[in-house]
Write a protein that holds these residues in place. Structure first.
Motif, PDB file in Angstrom:
ATOM      1  N   LEU A  44     -42.596   1.154 -41.177  1.00  0.00           N
ATOM      2  CA  LEU A  44     -43.650   1.703 -40.335  1.00  0.00           C
ATOM      3  C   LEU A  44     -43.007   2.521 -39.229  1.00  0.00           C
ATOM      4  O   LEU A  44     -42.032   2.087 -38.620  1.00  0.00           O
ATOM      5  N   TRP A  60     -58.924   2.069 -37.500  1.00  0.00           N
ATOM      6  CA  TRP A  60     -57.486   2.319 -37.491  1.00  0.00           C
ATOM      7  C   TRP A  60     -56.734   1.174 -38.168  1.00  0.00           C
ATOM      8  O   TRP A  60     -55.831   1.408 -38.968  1.00  0.00           O
ATOM      9  N   GLN A 111     -39.794   2.169 -34.894  1.00  0.00           N
ATOM     10  CA  GLN A 111     -39.637   2.037 -36.346  1.00  0.00           C
ATOM     11  C   GLN A 111     -39.486   0.560 -36.681  1.00  0.00           C
ATOM     12  O   GLN A 111     -38.690  -0.140 -36.066  1.00  0.00           O
ATOM     13  N   VAL A 164     -54.205   1.378 -41.409  1.00  0.00           N
ATOM     14  CA  VAL A 164     -52.857   0.792 -41.475  1.00  0.00           C
ATOM     15  C   VAL A 164     -52.778  -0.165 -42.659  1.00  0.00           C
ATOM     16  O   VAL A 164     -51.838  -0.127 -43.466  1.00  0.00           O
ATOM     17  N   MET A 204     -48.876   7.460 -37.074  1.00  0.00           N
ATOM     18  CA  MET A 204     -48.388   6.357 -37.861  1.00  0.00           C
ATOM     19  C   MET A 204     -47.970   6.872 -39.218  1.00  0.00           C
ATOM     20  O   MET A 204     -48.704   7.614 -39.857  1.00  0.00           O
ATOM     21  N   VAL A 226     -46.391   5.236 -42.846  1.00  0.00           N
ATOM     22  CA  VAL A 226     -46.052   4.054 -43.632  1.00  0.00           C
ATOM     23  C   VAL A 226     -45.354   4.544 -44.882  1.00  0.00           C
ATOM     24  O   VAL A 226     -45.881   5.389 -45.602  1.00  0.00           O
ATOM     25  N   LEU A 235     -44.287   4.083 -35.798  1.00  0.00           N
ATOM     26  CA  LEU A 235     -45.424   4.070 -34.885  1.00  0.00           C
ATOM     27  C   LEU A 235     -45.094   4.813 -33.602  1.00  0.00           C
ATOM     28  O   LEU A 235     -43.959   4.760 -33.127  1.00  0.00           O
ATOM     29  N   GLU A 236     -46.087   5.458 -33.048  1.00  0.00           N
ATOM     30  CA  GLU A 236     -45.959   5.947 -31.680  1.00  0.00           C
ATOM     31  C   GLU A 236     -45.907   4.707 -30.790  1.00  0.00           C
ATOM     32  O   GLU A 236     -46.494   3.668 -31.128  1.00  0.00           O
ATOM     33  N   THR A 259     -43.457  -5.283 -32.603  1.00  0.00           N
ATOM     34  CA  THR A 259     -43.978  -4.130 -31.864  1.00  0.00           C
ATOM     35  C   THR A 259     -43.555  -4.127 -30.399  1.00  0.00           C
ATOM     36  O   THR A 259     -44.035  -3.311 -29.626  1.00  0.00           O
ATOM     37  N   GLU A 281     -49.204   3.150 -30.231  1.00  0.00           N
ATOM     38  CA  GLU A 281     -49.721   2.394 -31.379  1.00  0.00           C
ATOM     39  C   GLU A 281     -49.089   1.007 -31.429  1.00  0.00           C
ATOM     40  O   GLU A 281     -49.776   0.012 -31.703  1.00  0.00           O
ATOM     41  N   ALA A 282     -47.796   0.943 -31.154  1.00  0.00           N
ATOM     42  CA  ALA A 282     -47.110  -0.346 -31.139  1.00  0.00           C
ATOM     43  C   ALA A 282     -47.675  -1.250 -30.043  1.00  0.00           C
ATOM     44  O   ALA A 282     -47.916  -2.443 -30.274  1.00  0.00           O
TER      45      ALA A 282
END
Length: 164
Positions: free
Chosen positions: A14, A147, A97, A151, A1, A3, A16-17, A86, A20-21
């Motif tokens: 952001l 986590w 993104q 964030v 991640m 930011v 994110l992998e 997401t 993660e999303a």
């Protein structure tokens, strides 16, 4: 991640992998579920919507009657905005993104606060710094809690940097 600030300090980007999303989307579903289906005696719901007048039942009920629906709607909208942002595209090459203006970013912070309140209740965290021995052991939920805090903290640093 990752930011980062958007140009001119007007929001957050952001990166994110995709996993993660997907995790954020699933967690948003769970927050929404607690808000919609949570039992009145669910301590997590109590953390999200605490009594305004714990010593006066009648006043608390009156306050709840006038405010609960709008509070729940706002929290559900925040969770929905996270779900919308997401949504993982199959051709995303593993990275998602997300560009958020300031208002959207503060909505995400609302969601992250709600999420962390629910997770803290499920794990047994009462206060920061409390003896870990009194916490319920659930490594997955604890990791999600930490986590989400990372964030949240990263977003806050971008949105409201401390100036020397």
């Amino acid at each position: 991640m990752i930011v980062a600030g958007r140009g001119g300090g007007e929001g957050v980007r952001l990166v994110l992998e995709s996993e993660e999303a997907m995790l954020l989307s699933e967690l948003a579903d769970q927050v929404d579920s607690v808000l919609l289906l949570g039992e009145a005696d669910d301590p997590a719901l109590g953390r999200l919507l605490p009594s305004a007048y714990p010593e006066d039942v009648a006043a608390a009920q009156e306050f709840t009657r006038y405010t609960r629906d709008s509070l729940v709607d706002g929290k559900r909208q925040a969770a929905q905005s996270v779900r919308d942002a997401t949504a993982v595209d199959d051709g995303s090459d593993g990275v998602v993104q997300i560009e958020l203006d300031q208002a959207q970013a503060w909505g995400w912070l609302t969601f992250l606060t709600d999420l962390r309140l629910i997770l803290a209740e499920r794990v047994g965290i009462i206060e920061e710094g409390e003896d870990a021995a009194s916490e319920t052991r659930d490594d997955y939920l604890r990791a999600a809690y930490e986590w989400a805090g990372f964030v949240q903290g990263s977003m806050l640093e971008v949105l409201d940097p401390i100036k020397p």
